[in-house]
Design a protein around this motif. Structure first.
Motif, PDB file in Angstrom:
ATOM      1  N   PHE A   1     -26.213   0.784 -35.581  1.00  0.00           N
ATOM      2  CA  PHE A   1     -27.302   0.058 -36.072  1.00  0.00           C
ATOM      3  C   PHE A   1     -27.768  -1.157 -35.334  1.00  0.00           C
ATOM      4  N   SER A   2     -26.901  -1.875 -34.577  1.00  0.00           N
ATOM      5  CA  SER A   2     -27.092  -2.925 -33.741  1.00  0.00           C
ATOM      6  C   SER A   2     -27.490  -2.728 -32.349  1.00  0.00           C
ATOM      7  N   THR A   3     -28.009  -1.421 -31.957  1.00  0.00           N
ATOM      8  CA  THR A   3     -28.556  -1.129 -30.606  1.00  0.00           C
ATOM      9  C   THR A   3     -29.737  -0.697 -30.988  1.00  0.00           C
ATOM     10  N   ASN A   4     -30.904  -1.435 -30.114  1.00  0.00           N
ATOM     11  CA  ASN A   4     -31.902  -0.969 -30.185  1.00  0.00           C
ATOM     12  C   ASN A   4     -32.571  -0.492 -28.843  1.00  0.00           C
ATOM     13  N   THR A   5     -31.917  -0.665 -27.597  1.00  0.00           N
ATOM     14  CA  THR A   5     -32.390  -0.020 -26.743  1.00  0.00           C
ATOM     15  C   THR A   5     -31.004   0.572 -25.796  1.00  0.00           C
ATOM     16  N   MET A   6     -31.170   1.849 -25.311  1.00  0.00           N
ATOM     17  CA  MET A   6     -30.168   2.527 -24.534  1.00  0.00           C
ATOM     18  C   MET A   6     -30.779   2.810 -23.240  1.00  0.00           C
ATOM     19  N   ALA A   7     -29.868   2.850 -22.160  1.00  0.00           N
ATOM     20  CA  ALA A   7     -30.171   3.224 -20.805  1.00  0.00           C
ATOM     21  C   ALA A   7     -29.224   4.112 -20.165  1.00  0.00           C
ATOM     22  N   TRP A   8     -29.524   4.457 -19.032  1.00  0.00           N
ATOM     23  CA  TRP A   8     -28.829   5.214 -18.011  1.00  0.00           C
ATOM     24  C   TRP A   8     -28.881   4.267 -16.632  1.00  0.00           C
ATOM     25  N   PHE A   9     -27.818   4.103 -16.221  1.00  0.00           N
ATOM     26  CA  PHE A   9     -27.554   3.500 -14.814  1.00  0.00           C
ATOM     27  C   PHE A   9     -26.814   4.420 -13.956  1.00  0.00           C
TER      28      PHE A   9
ATOM     29  N   GLU B   1     -20.241   9.677 -22.397  1.00  0.00           N
ATOM     30  CA  GLU B   1     -21.074  10.326 -21.632  1.00  0.00           C
ATOM     31  C   GLU B   1     -20.343  11.684 -21.399  1.00  0.00           C
ATOM     32  N   SER B   2     -21.055  12.423 -21.276  1.00  0.00           N
ATOM     33  CA  SER B   2     -20.830  14.102 -20.660  1.00  0.00           C
ATOM     34  C   SER B   2     -21.850  14.764 -20.034  1.00  0.00           C
ATOM     35  N   GLY B   3     -21.586  15.763 -19.244  1.00  0.00           N
ATOM     36  CA  GLY B   3     -22.505  16.630 -18.718  1.00  0.00           C
ATOM     37  C   GLY B   3     -22.722  16.603 -17.151  1.00  0.00           C
ATOM     38  N   GLY B   4     -21.955  15.779 -16.573  1.00  0.00           N
ATOM     39  CA  GLY B   4     -21.921  15.565 -15.136  1.00  0.00           C
ATOM     40  C   GLY B   4     -21.262  16.905 -14.546  1.00  0.00           C
ATOM     41  N   GLY B   5     -21.323  16.951 -13.216  1.00  0.00           N
ATOM     42  CA  GLY B   5     -20.833  18.213 -12.548  1.00  0.00           C
ATOM     43  C   GLY B   5     -21.272  18.266 -11.046  1.00  0.00           C
ATOM     44  N   LEU B   6     -20.852  18.978 -10.429  1.00  0.00           N
ATOM     45  CA  LEU B   6     -21.439  19.474  -9.115  1.00  0.00           C
ATOM     46  C   LEU B   6     -22.485  20.446  -8.914  1.00  0.00           C
ATOM     47  N   VAL B   7     -23.603  20.092  -8.733  1.00  0.00           N
ATOM     48  CA  VAL B   7     -24.602  20.971  -8.272  1.00  0.00           C
ATOM     49  C   VAL B   7     -25.415  21.193  -7.217  1.00  0.00           C
TER      50      VAL B   7
ATOM     51  N   VAL C   1     -21.925   7.921  -9.801  1.00  0.00           N
ATOM     52  CA  VAL C   1     -21.471   7.958 -11.195  1.00  0.00           C
ATOM     53  C   VAL C   1     -22.641   7.208 -12.545  1.00  0.00           C
ATOM     54  N   TYR C   2     -22.884   8.122 -13.430  1.00  0.00           N
ATOM     55  CA  TYR C   2     -23.926   7.716 -14.508  1.00  0.00           C
ATOM     56  C   TYR C   2     -23.516   7.091 -15.707  1.00  0.00           C
ATOM     57  N   TYR C   3     -23.815   6.059 -15.844  1.00  0.00           N
ATOM     58  CA  TYR C   3     -23.291   5.302 -17.031  1.00  0.00           C
ATOM     59  C   TYR C   3     -24.419   5.015 -18.030  1.00  0.00           C
ATOM     60  N   CYS C   4     -23.838   5.230 -19.288  1.00  0.00           N
ATOM     61  CA  CYS C   4     -24.734   5.028 -20.441  1.00  0.00           C
ATOM     62  C   CYS C   4     -24.699   3.536 -20.797  1.00  0.00           C
ATOM     63  N   ALA C   5     -25.599   2.989 -21.331  1.00  0.00           N
ATOM     64  CA  ALA C   5     -25.511   1.701 -21.703  1.00  0.00           C
ATOM     65  C   ALA C   5     -26.304   1.345 -22.829  1.00  0.00           C
ATOM     66  N   ALA C   6     -25.930   0.299 -23.762  1.00  0.00           N
ATOM     67  CA  ALA C   6     -26.786   0.079 -25.075  1.00  0.00           C
ATOM     68  C   ALA C   6     -26.704  -1.449 -25.020  1.00  0.00           C
ATOM     69  N   ALA C   7     -27.988  -1.750 -25.919  1.00  0.00           N
ATOM     70  CA  ALA C   7     -28.075  -3.348 -25.955  1.00  0.00           C
ATOM     71  C   ALA C   7     -28.778  -3.561 -27.210  1.00  0.00           C
TER      72      ALA C   7
ATOM     73  N   THR D   1     -19.898   9.231 -16.020  1.00  0.00           N
ATOM     74  CA  THR D   1     -19.903  10.447 -15.791  1.00  0.00           C
ATOM     75  C   THR D   1     -20.354  11.094 -14.301  1.00  0.00           C
ATOM     76  N   GLN D   2     -19.385  11.547 -13.518  1.00  0.00           N
ATOM     77  CA  GLN D   2     -19.850  11.930 -12.001  1.00  0.00           C
ATOM     78  C   GLN D   2     -20.867  13.079 -12.014  1.00  0.00           C
ATOM     79  N   VAL D   3     -21.968  12.695 -11.012  1.00  0.00           N
ATOM     80  CA  VAL D   3     -22.740  13.723 -10.727  1.00  0.00           C
ATOM     81  C   VAL D   3     -22.787  13.613  -9.155  1.00  0.00           C
ATOM     82  N   THR D   4     -22.287  15.143  -8.717  1.00  0.00           N
ATOM     83  CA  THR D   4     -22.263  15.263  -7.359  1.00  0.00           C
ATOM     84  C   THR D   4     -23.487  16.498  -6.881  1.00  0.00           C
ATOM     85  N   VAL D   5     -24.168  15.992  -5.824  1.00  0.00           N
ATOM     86  CA  VAL D   5     -25.466  17.141  -5.291  1.00  0.00           C
ATOM     87  C   VAL D   5     -25.198  17.335  -4.023  1.00  0.00           C
ATOM     88  N   SER D   6     -24.955  18.651  -3.915  1.00  0.00           N
ATOM     89  CA  SER D   6     -24.567  19.099  -2.328  1.00  0.00           C
ATOM     90  C   SER D   6     -25.814  19.714  -2.090  1.00  0.00           C
ATOM     91  N   SER D   7     -25.767  19.325  -0.734  1.00  0.00           N
ATOM     92  CA  SER D   7     -27.064  19.865   0.231  1.00  0.00           C
ATOM     93  C   SER D   7     -26.917  21.388   0.701  1.00  0.00           C
TER      94      SER D   7
END
Length: 124
Positions: A29-37, A6-12, A93-99, A118-124
């Motif tokens: 080729f063995s993966t048919n679904t991907m997801a974000w958690f 994963e990439s692209g996280g940050g402070l926003v 923390v945002y994770y990518c997963a495959a199945a 990848t860490q995503v931090t949102v400031s108020s």
């Protein structure tokens, strides 16, 4: 084996946007679904969005519908998560997963492969 990076996280600031990427390699080729958690401190890992690699059908958690968009580029073996209108409660923390399953699972146990997050931090 499938490797996910994963990439692209940050402070926003709240209201901002981010685009996360997940690059897959290996036996893709063995993966048919991907997801974000995502996982916030002290909380369980929760499903955010999933996509079928072939056909592109998607599923979203109710909490992110209308703000998050999952997409894929099969030529690049990459899945993206566009996050708009970020809120402090999106901090995690945002994770990518495959199945191998054709069904988009919404629980972590449905997925065989995981990225490092990848860490995503949102400031108020």
């Amino acid at each position: 084996q499938v490797q996910l990076v994963e990439s692209g996280g940050g402070l926003v600031q709240a209201g901002g946007s981010l685009k996360l990427s997940c690059a897959a390699s290996g036996r893709t080729f063995s993966t048919n679904t991907m997801a974000w958690f995502r996982q916030a401190p002290g909380k369980e890992r929760e499903f955010v969005a999933g996509i079928r690699v072939s056909g592109g059908s998607t599923t979203y958690a109710d909490s992110v519908k209308g703000r998050f968009t999952i997409s894929r580029d099969n030529a690049r073996n990459t899945v993206y998560l566009q996050i708009n209108s970020l809120k402090p409660e999106d901090t995690a923390v945002y994770y990518c997963a495959a199945a191998g399953s054709w069904v988009i699972g919404t629980t972590p146990t449905r997925y065989n492969y995981w990225g490092q997050g990848t860490q995503v931090t949102v400031s108020s």
